[in-house]
Design a protein around this motif. Structure first.
Motif, PDB file in Angstrom:
ATOM      1  N   HIS A 197       0.753   8.170  -5.216  1.00 12.45           N
ATOM      2  CA  HIS A 197       1.980   7.394  -5.284  1.00 12.45           C
ATOM      3  C   HIS A 197       2.088   6.665  -6.623  1.00 12.45           C
ATOM      4  O   HIS A 197       3.156   6.664  -7.257  1.00 12.45           O
ATOM      5  CB  HIS A 197       2.034   6.363  -4.157  1.00 12.45           C
ATOM      6  CG  HIS A 197       2.528   6.923  -2.859  1.00 12.45           C
ATOM      7  ND1 HIS A 197       2.770   6.126  -1.755  1.00 12.45           N
ATOM      8  CD2 HIS A 197       2.829   8.182  -2.479  1.00 12.45           C
ATOM      9  CE1 HIS A 197       3.196   6.892  -0.757  1.00 12.45           C
ATOM     10  NE2 HIS A 197       3.234   8.139  -1.169  1.00 12.45           N
ATOM     11  N   THR A 198       1.007   6.033  -7.031  1.00 15.68           N
ATOM     12  CA  THR A 198       1.054   5.207  -8.236  1.00 15.68           C
ATOM     13  C   THR A 198       1.231   6.060  -9.487  1.00 15.68           C
ATOM     14  O   THR A 198       2.176   5.871 -10.254  1.00 15.68           O
ATOM     15  CB  THR A 198      -0.209   4.350  -8.343  1.00 15.68           C
ATOM     16  OG1 THR A 198      -1.378   5.187  -8.330  1.00 15.68           O
ATOM     17  CG2 THR A 198      -0.300   3.362  -7.190  1.00 15.68           C
ATOM     18  N   ILE A 199       0.352   7.023  -9.684  1.00 13.93           N
ATOM     19  CA  ILE A 199       0.445   7.862 -10.883  1.00 13.93           C
ATOM     20  C   ILE A 199       1.735   8.682 -10.862  1.00 13.93           C
ATOM     21  O   ILE A 199       2.447   8.776 -11.866  1.00 13.93           O
ATOM     22  CB  ILE A 199      -0.793   8.769 -11.003  1.00 13.93           C
ATOM     23  CG1 ILE A 199      -2.021   7.932 -11.364  1.00 13.93           C
ATOM     24  CG2 ILE A 199      -0.568   9.868 -12.043  1.00 13.93           C
ATOM     25  CD1 ILE A 199      -3.320   8.724 -11.459  1.00 13.93           C
ATOM     26  N   GLY A 200       2.051   9.275  -9.716  1.00 16.50           N
ATOM     27  CA  GLY A 200       3.236  10.120  -9.631  1.00 16.50           C
ATOM     28  C   GLY A 200       4.512   9.380  -9.955  1.00 16.50           C
ATOM     29  O   GLY A 200       5.394   9.905 -10.658  1.00 16.50           O
ATOM     30  N   ALA A 201       4.655   8.150  -9.456  1.00 13.11           N
ATOM     31  CA  ALA A 201       5.885   7.387  -9.684  1.00 13.11           C
ATOM     32  C   ALA A 201       5.912   6.742 -11.070  1.00 13.11           C
ATOM     33  O   ALA A 201       6.933   6.795 -11.770  1.00 13.11           O
ATOM     34  CB  ALA A 201       6.046   6.322  -8.604  1.00 13.11           C
ATOM     35  N   ILE A 202       4.808   6.140 -11.473  1.00  6.97           N
ATOM     36  CA  ILE A 202       4.785   5.444 -12.768  1.00  6.97           C
ATOM     37  C   ILE A 202       5.011   6.422 -13.917  1.00  6.97           C
ATOM     38  O   ILE A 202       5.834   6.184 -14.810  1.00  6.97           O
ATOM     39  CB  ILE A 202       3.453   4.694 -12.952  1.00  6.97           C
ATOM     40  CG1 ILE A 202       3.350   3.536 -11.954  1.00  6.97           C
ATOM     41  CG2 ILE A 202       3.307   4.174 -14.385  1.00  6.97           C
ATOM     42  CD1 ILE A 202       1.962   2.946 -11.837  1.00  6.97           C
ATOM     43  N   MET A 203       4.309   7.544 -13.883  1.00  6.97           N
ATOM     44  CA  MET A 203       4.389   8.493 -14.988  1.00  6.97           C
ATOM     45  C   MET A 203       5.665   9.335 -14.945  1.00  6.97           C
ATOM     46  O   MET A 203       5.954  10.066 -15.885  1.00  6.97           O
ATOM     47  CB  MET A 203       3.149   9.387 -14.995  1.00  6.97           C
ATOM     48  CG  MET A 203       1.835   8.631 -15.119  1.00  6.97           C
ATOM     49  SD  MET A 203       1.772   7.498 -16.545  1.00  6.97           S
ATOM     50  CE  MET A 203       1.851   8.661 -17.903  1.00  6.97           C
ATOM     51  N   SER A 204       6.428   9.215 -13.867  1.00  9.57           N
ATOM     52  CA  SER A 204       7.694   9.953 -13.755  1.00  9.57           C
ATOM     53  C   SER A 204       8.895   9.024 -13.804  1.00  9.57           C
ATOM     54  O   SER A 204      10.002   9.420 -13.400  1.00  9.57           O
ATOM     55  CB  SER A 204       7.724  10.738 -12.432  1.00  9.57           C
ATOM     56  OG  SER A 204       6.650  11.648 -12.340  1.00  9.57           O
ATOM     57  N   ALA A 205       8.723   7.809 -14.304  1.00  9.04           N
ATOM     58  CA  ALA A 205       9.792   6.811 -14.224  1.00  9.04           C
ATOM     59  C   ALA A 205      11.100   7.310 -14.844  1.00  9.04           C
ATOM     60  O   ALA A 205      12.173   7.161 -14.246  1.00  9.04           O
ATOM     61  CB  ALA A 205       9.353   5.518 -14.904  1.00  9.04           C
TER      62      ALA A 205
END
Length: 352
Positions: A197-205
Motif C-alpha cells: 500500500h505504502t510503496i504502491g501509492a506513494i511512488m504512483s502519486a
C-alpha cells in the motif's frame, strides 16, 4: 458463538455476512458518523446484509445492528475489531469499559500491534490479525460483494500460551486460518499493507492524480525499479522481526502463502496473477488510506520498533518523509510508536 463486529465498513459488513453464513450470531456495531452511513442505514432497516460470494447470492440476517457499543457488546463470546487501525486506541478504551464477562476473545484485524491496547484484559485471549481473510466492497447500500478469499491466514497472539485456543477460535470463523506467528511483532509487520500500500501509492502519486479514477495499483505500480524498493523495505522489516525473535519473510512469499494453494509455485508468478485477477481498482486519490493509514500505523511503527532495535530503516524513513510532504501531514506526530502503548519490556512484545 455470539460475535460482535466493531466496524461497519467494507470489511465489517463482509465478515458479518460470512460469519453468519458459518452459523454464528453476529452483532454489527458502527462506531463512526463519517463513512458508509447510507449503507449502515440500509443494513439497519433490513436487519442484515445481502452478499455476493463466488456464484452465490444470499442474505445474512444479523442478530443485532446498532450504534450502541454497550448494547452490541452485551453477552457476546468474542469481539472482532475491524475498523481502520487509526481508531484502535480510542475504541480499545471504549471496548474495555463495556466488555462483557462472557467475552473470551478479542480479535484485532488488521492489527499493526493494536492487540497491545487490550493487554489489560487478562482473562481474554487477545489475537492480532494481518490482512482480512475476505477482500470485499460494498456495491450498494445493504449489499456487499466478496471479491477474494485468502487460501491461508496467520495470526499473532498477545500471550503465546493462548496460541492453540486462539487458532481454534479463528478457524471457527474462517477455516483458512492455519498458522500462529512467533509473536505479535512478527504478525504486525507481516501485514502486507505495510509494504505494497505504502510503496504502491506513494511512488504512483502522479499517476493516481492524472488517471482520474482509472488507476489499478496492483497492475500498474510494481515495475522492476519499484520492486527494488519493496525488497529493500522487506529487508528492513525482516531485520526488525528477527530482533524481536520472530521469523522474517519477504512480502512476495507471504503473498504466495495467502493466495496460492500450490506452495511450489514461483512467488513472483503468484503475485502477478493476483495483480491481474484479484487486485482491486484504485486508489483514486493520493488522500487514500493506503497512505494516511498505512504510513502512520505501519511505517512509523516499523521505524519506532527499528529504533528500539538499533536497526537502520532508510527506505521506511524516506517513505514517511515523502508521504508527509505529499499530504502535508507530520505522520510521526500522529503515528503509532512503542510510546503509544507505554511498552518498555521486550517480553511484552514477544508474548512471554
Amino acid at each position: 458463538m455470539k460475535i460482535a463486529i466493531v466496524g461497519a465498513g467494507n470489511a465489517g459488513c463482509a465478515h458479518a455476512s460470512m460469519f453468519t453464513r458459518q452459523g454464528h450470531d453476529v452483532n454489527l456495531i458502527k462506531t463512526s458518523n463519517s463513512l458508509h452511513d447510507e449503507n449502515f442505514n440500509a443494513v439497519l432497516e433490513q436487519q442484515g446484509i445481502y452478499y455476493e460470494y463466488n456464484n452465490e447470492v444470499g442474505f445474512s440476517k444479523l442478530n443485532l445492528v446498532t450504534r450502541d457499543l454497550g448494547l452490541g457488546l452485551s453477552d457476546v463470546d468474542a469481539v472482532v475489531l475491524m475498523t481502520q487501525t487509526l481508531q484502535h486506541e480510542k475504541l480499545s478504551k471504549l471496548i474495555l469499559d463495556n466488555l462483557s464477562p462472557s467475552t473470551k476473545y478479542i480479535f484485532v484485524i488488521p492489527g499493526y500491534l493494536g492487540s497491545l491496547y487490550f493487554s489489560k484484559a487478562e482473562s481474554v485471549t487477545v489475537i492480532e490479525g494481518e490482512s482480512t481473510p475476505y477482500d470485499a466492497r460494498i456495491i450498494e447500500p445493504g449489499r456487499v460483494r466478496v471479491l477474494f478469499q485468502n487460501v491461508r491466514n496467520a495470526i499473532g497472539v498477545l500471550r503465546q500460551c493462548d496460541a492453540d485456543k486462539a487458532l481454534s477460535f479463528c478457524q471457527s470463523l474462517v477455516p483458512t486460518y492455519c498458522k500462529v506467528r512467533s509473536n505479535i511483532v512478527e504478525s504486525a509487520l507481516h501485514n502486507p499493507n505495510l509494504v505494497v500500500h505504502t510503496i504502491g501509492a506513494i511512488m504512483s502519486a502522479s499517476r493516481i492524480e492524472y488517471s482520474s479514477g482509472e488507476f489499478w495499483m496492483y497492475k500498474e505500480a510494481f515495475t522492476p525499479a519499484i520492486w527494488n524498493l519493496i525488497e529493500q523495505l522487506d529487508s528492513e522489516k525482516n531485520r526488525v522481526i528477527s530482533y524481536f525473535k520472530g521469523v522474517g519473510s519477504p512480502y512476495v512469499e507471504e503473498c504466495k502463502f495467502r493466495n496460492e494453494r500450490d506452495l511450489e509455485q514461483n512467488a513472483m508468478d503468484v503475485f502477478k496473477s493476483y495483480a491481474m485477477e484479484g487486485g482491486p481498482k484504485g486508489p483514486d486519490s493520493v488522500n487514500t488510506r493506503y497512505i494516511y493509514e498505512d504510513v502512520p500505523m505501519g511505517l512509523v511503527l516499523l521505524e519506532s520498533l527499528a529504533s528500539y532495535a538499533s536497526v537502520e530503516t532508510p527506505i521506511a524513513t524516506s517513505l514517511i518523509n515523502i508521504a508527509g510532504s505529499l499530504l502535508g501531514v507530520d505522520f510521526r506526530d500522529c503515528g503509532r510508536t512503542l510510546d503509544s502503548f507505554n511498552i518498555y519490556s521486550l517480553n511484552e512484545l514477544v508474548g512471554r
